[in-house]
Enzyme design. Structure first.
Site, PDB file in Angstrom:
ATOM      1  N   GLY A 128       0.801  -1.223   0.000  1.00  0.00           N
ATOM      2  CA  GLY A 128       0.000   0.000   0.000  1.00  0.00           C
ATOM      3  C   GLY A 128       0.826   1.262   0.000  1.00  0.00           C
ATOM      4  N   ILE A 130       3.335   2.176   1.857  1.00  0.00           N
ATOM      5  CA  ILE A 130       4.741   2.117   2.277  1.00  0.00           C
ATOM      6  C   ILE A 130       5.639   1.961   1.048  1.00  0.00           C
ATOM      7  CG2 ILE A 130       6.410   1.005   3.802  1.00  0.00           C
ATOM      8  CD1 ILE A 130       4.121  -0.361   5.232  1.00  0.00           C
ATOM      9  N   GLY A 181     -14.380  -2.035   2.042  1.00  0.00           N
ATOM     10  CA  GLY A 181     -13.639  -2.074   0.780  1.00  0.00           C
ATOM     11  C   GLY A 181     -12.207  -2.529   0.926  1.00  0.00           C
ATOM     12  N   LYS A 199       3.266 -10.556  -3.304  1.00  0.00           N
ATOM     13  CA  LYS A 199       4.081  -9.410  -2.891  1.00  0.00           C
ATOM     14  C   LYS A 199       5.474  -9.857  -2.455  1.00  0.00           C
ATOM     15  CE  LYS A 199       0.025  -6.799  -1.385  1.00  0.00           C
ATOM     16  NZ  LYS A 199      -0.767  -6.327  -0.219  1.00  0.00           N
TER      17      LYS A 199
END
Length: 399
Positions: A128, A130, A181, A199
């Site tokens: 996100g 970072i 969400g 990731k």
């Protein structure tokens, strides 16, 4: 890019795509505008943003000479691959957030962007808000890294926080995450560790210079976690966190895995709550560095997208310095053993794991658990059976 206003061709107008649109309206000084948006359902999205130009034809963006940059934010990995590849082949810089697509196609795309001398940035694909990838590229671009470990999925962390802090049921916490969400369109990507696995594959390339195919990694999530597992964690004064771990071993091997961990209070990640991601980068000489930030939701991820867009304006590229290291790159291996908490139903379940040692054992009328030493490759080999038998496993480090 020297052009004053950058025209973006945007693919996807979901939570992150809408978030980027809202962000650009609030930051007009960015001199970036969304020129066209490609979606599957025009009627639906035109009502949401009547001022934007929508299309269902990807070529209307890819072949438009006025488009300066492509931003890909769809959840279809195969379609995303063709969008990103087509953009690079046309020398159109690309920003993408599709971690699944990248995890499966990164080596090819690295070569293509090098050949076309065109930037592909994807900080938004991992953690996100970072800037983990850029930190690994620019600050930790050496051989000193020992491990990268952390909460890579804000959605699962939000659910676990609600369970452990607010005593919500698993179902209620899941429902709340969906309403806010935070969940992928397919929630198993979050809950079963797939999102974190994709990731981790990406982060390993930048941290250690090694690409490992996703199917070679062990991942196990929190779908089958139940009240017995939560009770065990509370009795041991620990919290369950779904963590990704990339660790270089002393013999220059590299291990990668995603699974729940029983985290003790003295760890940074213990207090990382709600939809936040937390990443600990550990290295020789500099110790541990802890990065934390929001990892789920439209605005945190879209802010990372906007950061990538700004970087492209200044001709920034990932240089993959670790992949070109003069020292031998570590070799991926699942052949490691570690202490784990295992919750199961029958002795057959336990024998399936072939534990190397059992340190603690408990049996009741409803369930059994053991604290045992197990091999990561064995877990990988029997993963499907573990899920079928609804067992639960968590790494349980002794500290």
């Amino acid at each position: 890019m020297s052009k004053k206003t950058i025209n973006i061709g945007l693919f996807g107008f979901g939570v992150v795509g809408r978030g980027l649109s809202e962000l650009l309206q609030r930051v007009p000084e960015a001199d970036v505008r969304i020129a066209k948006v490609c979606v599957r359902n025009m009627a639906r999205h035109q009502g949401e943003a009547p001022s934007l130009h929508f299309t269902t034809d990807p070529k209307e963006i890819l072949d438009d000479p006025d488009i300066d940059l492509v931003v890909e934010l769809i959840d279809d990995a195969e379609a995303a691959y063709h969008i990103v590849k087509g953009s690079l082949e046309r020398c159109l810089p690309v920003v993408t957030g599709n971690k699944r697509m990248l995890a499966h196609h990164l080596p090819e795309l690295i070569e293509l962007q090098k050949e076309m001398k065109t930037a592909l940035l994807y900080d938004a694909s991992a953690c996100g808000s970072i800037p983990v990838i850029r930190n690994l590229e620019e600050y930790y671009d050496n051989d000193l890294q020992i491990s990268v470990k952390g909460i890579l999925n804000g959605s699962s962390n939000f659910i676990l926080s609600k369970i452990f802090n607010d005593h919500m049921s698993h179902a209620d916490a899941l429902r709340l995450a969906r309403e806010l969400g935070f969940l992928e369109s397919d929630p198993t990507l979050d809950l079963d560790g797939w999102d974190s696995l994709f990731k981790l594959v990406i982060l390993a390339v930048h941290a250690f210079g090694v690409y490992v195919e996703p199917e070679r990694l062990f991942n196990f999530g929190i779908t089958h976690m139940n009240d017995d597992d939560i009770r065990f964690a509370n009795e041991k004064d620990r919290r369950i966190k779904l963590l990704g771990l990339a660790e270089k071993l002393p013999d220059n091997r590299l291990t990668l895995s995603v699974m729940p961990h029983l985290v003790s209070r003295n760890k940074y990640i213990y207090s990382c709550e709600d939809e936040f991601n937390g990443v600990v980068i550990k290295g020789r000489f500099y110790g541990k560095q802890f990065l934390v930030g929001r990892g789920a939701g439209g605005h945190p991820t879209s802010s990372a997208v906007l950061s990538d867009i700004s970087a492209i304006r200044y001709d920034y590229f990932y240089r993959y310095k670790r992949m070109h290291s003069e020292t031998p790159l570590p070799r991926f291996s699942n052949d490691i053993s570690f202490r784990a908490y295992l919750r199961f139903t029958s002795d057959d379940d336990l024998q399936l794991l072939q534990p190397e040692a059992i340190y603690e054992r408990y049996s009741s009328e409803t369930h059994q658990y053991a604290v045992a030493r197990i091999n990561l490759q064995r877990l990988h080999d029997v993963r499907a059976e573990l899920i079928e038998r609804r067992m639960f496993i968590a790494a349980y480090p002794p500290d």
